[in-house]
Design a protein around this motif. Structure first.
Motif, PDB file in Angstrom:
ATOM      1  N   ILE A   1       3.841   2.524  -8.461  1.00 43.94           N
ATOM      2  CA  ILE A   1       3.290   3.247  -7.298  1.00 43.94           C
ATOM      3  C   ILE A   1       4.352   4.232  -6.797  1.00 43.94           C
ATOM      4  O   ILE A   1       5.260   3.862  -6.054  1.00 43.94           O
ATOM      5  CB  ILE A   1       2.908   2.279  -6.150  1.00 43.94           C
ATOM      6  CG1 ILE A   1       1.986   1.170  -6.662  1.00 43.94           C
ATOM      7  CG2 ILE A   1       2.251   3.051  -4.999  1.00 43.94           C
ATOM      8  CD1 ILE A   1       1.571   0.168  -5.591  1.00 43.94           C
ATOM      9  N   ASP A   2       4.224   5.470  -7.197  1.00 49.14           N
ATOM     10  CA  ASP A   2       5.296   6.432  -6.928  1.00 49.14           C
ATOM     11  C   ASP A   2       5.450   6.785  -5.455  1.00 49.14           C
ATOM     12  O   ASP A   2       6.515   7.234  -5.021  1.00 49.14           O
ATOM     13  CB  ASP A   2       5.079   7.696  -7.768  1.00 49.14           C
ATOM     14  CG  ASP A   2       6.285   8.610  -7.694  1.00 49.14           C
ATOM     15  OD1 ASP A   2       7.408   8.097  -7.880  1.00 49.14           O
ATOM     16  OD2 ASP A   2       6.117   9.810  -7.408  1.00 49.14           O
ATOM     17  N   SER A   3       4.393   6.560  -4.655  1.00 47.21           N
ATOM     18  CA  SER A   3       4.473   6.949  -3.231  1.00 47.21           C
ATOM     19  C   SER A   3       5.268   5.940  -2.397  1.00 47.21           C
ATOM     20  O   SER A   3       5.546   6.186  -1.228  1.00 47.21           O
ATOM     21  CB  SER A   3       3.066   7.118  -2.666  1.00 47.21           C
ATOM     22  OG  SER A   3       2.340   5.926  -2.874  1.00 47.21           O
ATOM     23  N   LEU A   4       5.641   4.813  -2.962  1.00 42.13           N
ATOM     24  CA  LEU A   4       6.455   3.839  -2.216  1.00 42.13           C
ATOM     25  C   LEU A   4       7.873   4.378  -2.029  1.00 42.13           C
ATOM     26  O   LEU A   4       8.365   5.151  -2.847  1.00 42.13           O
ATOM     27  CB  LEU A   4       6.572   2.522  -2.995  1.00 42.13           C
ATOM     28  CG  LEU A   4       5.316   1.686  -3.225  1.00 42.13           C
ATOM     29  CD1 LEU A   4       5.642   0.523  -4.161  1.00 42.13           C
ATOM     30  CD2 LEU A   4       4.771   1.157  -1.900  1.00 42.13           C
TER      31      LEU A   4
ATOM     32  N   SER B   1       0.837  -1.190   0.000  1.00 45.36           N
ATOM     33  CA  SER B   1       0.000   0.000   0.000  1.00 45.36           C
ATOM     34  C   SER B   1       0.875   1.245   0.000  1.00 45.36           C
ATOM     35  O   SER B   1       2.082   1.186   0.230  1.00 45.36           O
ATOM     36  CB  SER B   1      -0.981  -0.028   1.166  1.00 45.36           C
ATOM     37  OG  SER B   1      -0.302  -0.366   2.345  1.00 45.36           O
ATOM     38  N   LYS B   2       0.222   2.322  -0.238  1.00 47.92           N
ATOM     39  CA  LYS B   2       0.826   3.575  -0.701  1.00 47.92           C
ATOM     40  C   LYS B   2       2.207   3.980  -0.174  1.00 47.92           C
ATOM     41  O   LYS B   2       3.139   4.126  -0.926  1.00 47.92           O
ATOM     42  CB  LYS B   2      -0.160   4.709  -0.483  1.00 47.92           C
ATOM     43  CG  LYS B   2      -1.218   4.723  -1.562  1.00 47.92           C
ATOM     44  CD  LYS B   2      -2.087   5.962  -1.449  1.00 47.92           C
ATOM     45  CE  LYS B   2      -3.042   6.055  -2.604  1.00 47.92           C
ATOM     46  NZ  LYS B   2      -2.626   6.751  -3.743  1.00 47.92           N
ATOM     47  N   GLU B   3       2.289   4.153   1.163  1.00 54.06           N
ATOM     48  CA  GLU B   3       3.515   4.792   1.656  1.00 54.06           C
ATOM     49  C   GLU B   3       4.541   3.786   2.150  1.00 54.06           C
ATOM     50  O   GLU B   3       5.447   4.142   2.901  1.00 54.06           O
ATOM     51  CB  GLU B   3       3.182   5.767   2.803  1.00 54.06           C
ATOM     52  CG  GLU B   3       1.981   6.676   2.559  1.00 54.06           C
ATOM     53  CD  GLU B   3       2.287   7.767   1.545  1.00 54.06           C
ATOM     54  OE1 GLU B   3       3.469   8.138   1.436  1.00 54.06           O
ATOM     55  OE2 GLU B   3       1.351   8.226   0.852  1.00 54.06           O
ATOM     56  N   GLN B   4       4.434   2.528   1.778  1.00 55.72           N
ATOM     57  CA  GLN B   4       5.298   1.523   2.392  1.00 55.72           C
ATOM     58  C   GLN B   4       6.749   1.568   1.894  1.00 55.72           C
ATOM     59  O   GLN B   4       7.046   2.124   0.846  1.00 55.72           O
ATOM     60  CB  GLN B   4       4.691   0.130   2.152  1.00 55.72           C
ATOM     61  CG  GLN B   4       3.425  -0.067   2.979  1.00 55.72           C
ATOM     62  CD  GLN B   4       2.921  -1.486   2.940  1.00 55.72           C
ATOM     63  OE1 GLN B   4       2.923  -2.133   1.906  1.00 55.72           O
ATOM     64  NE2 GLN B   4       2.480  -1.968   4.090  1.00 55.72           N
TER      65      GLN B   4
ATOM     66  N   LYS C   1       8.361   1.099  -8.252  1.00 59.87           N
ATOM     67  CA  LYS C   1       8.311   2.550  -8.051  1.00 59.87           C
ATOM     68  C   LYS C   1       7.560   3.229  -9.196  1.00 59.87           C
ATOM     69  O   LYS C   1       6.834   4.196  -8.996  1.00 59.87           O
ATOM     70  CB  LYS C   1       9.748   3.073  -7.935  1.00 59.87           C
ATOM     71  CG  LYS C   1       9.875   4.551  -7.655  1.00 59.87           C
ATOM     72  CD  LYS C   1       9.468   4.927  -6.246  1.00 59.87           C
ATOM     73  CE  LYS C   1       9.626   6.425  -6.032  1.00 59.87           C
ATOM     74  NZ  LYS C   1       9.054   6.874  -4.751  1.00 59.87           N
TER      75      LYS C   1
END
Ligand code: GLN
Length: 285
Positions: free
Chosen positions: A137-140, A114-117, A134
């Motif tokens: 999901i750029d927020s990883l 999930s997003k911020e992991q 990456k």
């Protein structure tokens, strides 16, 4: 004669003549259009329709590529890049060529993050796994670790090429410096798992060109890297963190037993598209 017209399309017979002994008609066709796309940015239909003519220097380039193909060098090394999960990944003799089954592993990981992991890929090689994650999901926060400085240098170039930020760490995972690692929510690894005794069944283009460091383990220690990485997971995974492995098709059971012994939970084994046991997901608990 090479070609009398200098037309790109007229090189097909040349490809067939030179490479037909080594590759099937379909493979030769694929190689030809792969070269066309890479060198001249032409899709198959454009090559077929158009009458692109090659300059002398372009002809020379194609001839050099064919010469290398005749030596059974993988096309990915000759062209210097390959496609992996919507990313262009740079490869050379220091990095394994990313495989389709590893794209399946990336798929599975993406279904679970999930997003911020924070995610770490151990034995990252070309960096294909962290770069693909990456990019999806750029927020990883994504890191890749490898023992090879040369592989890391290539991986950094690929991260730049794909315009993604990945941290790369040089470390020997069999002698890890845990201080140099953070805590992660997900650890992934596609470590060396091919047995020395599998060599006899392998293709010459893999054996002669791909880095043995990234491929092989001794027959008596098939889980060498898996054990080391699972132990690292015990200290570097956050509670509830996930560990993903790509595995040798014959060692699903042994890998599961090893993970159970170390206390991992919810262990799941999946097959690849060819129906072979190929990947495992488990939870630190
Ligand atoms: N799947 C690769 C191959 O068969 C091996 C990858 C690895 O050893 N991790 O060549």
């Amino acid at each position: 004669m090479f070609t009398s017209t200098n037309k790109l399309i007229d090189l097909i017979p040349y490809f067939k003549k030179k490479l037909g002994v080594l590759y099937s008609d379909r493979e030769v066709d694929n190689l030809f259009y792969w070269v066309c796309e890479d060198q001249f940015e032409l899709q198959k239909f454009q090559v077929k329709m158009g009458d692109k003519r090659l300059t002398e220097s372009e002809l020379l380039t194609v001839r050099t590529i064919v010469k290398r193909l005749e030596q059974k060098e993988p096309i990915q090394y000759i062209l210097g890049t390959t496609e992996f999960y919507n990313c262009k990944i740079k490869v050379d003799e220091n990095t394994l060529i990313p495989r389709p089954e590893t794209e399946e592993l990336v798929d599975w990981v993406l279904d679970n993050v999930s997003k911020e992991q924070a995610v770490l890929d151990i034995g990252t090689g070309s960096g294909c796994i962290p770069i693909a994650l990456k990019k999806a999901i750029d927020s990883l926060t994504v890191s890749g670790l490898d023992i090879s400085a040369k592989a890391i240098a290539m991986a950094k170039e690929s991260a730049e090429l794909n315009d993604v930020k990945v941290d790369f760490i040089q470390m020997d995972i069999l002698n890890p410096d845990l201080e140099g690692l953070k805590m992660y929510d997900v650890i992934i690894s596609n470590p060396p798992y091919v047995l020395e005794s599998d060599k006899s069944q392998m293709n010459e283009n893999v054996l002669s060109y791909e880095p043995h460091l990234a491929l092989f383990v001794a027959d008596h220690e098939p889980l060498l890297f898996y054990i080391a990485i699972a132990k690292i997971g015990l200290t570097q995974l956050n509670p509830g963190g996930l560990l993903f492995f790509e595995i040798h098709e014959n060692f699903g059971k042994e890998t599961i037993e090893m993970l159970e012994k170390l206390g991992y939970q919810n262990i799941e084994l999946r097959e690849d598209m060819q129906g072979k046991d190929r990947m495992i997901r488990c939870c630190r608990g």
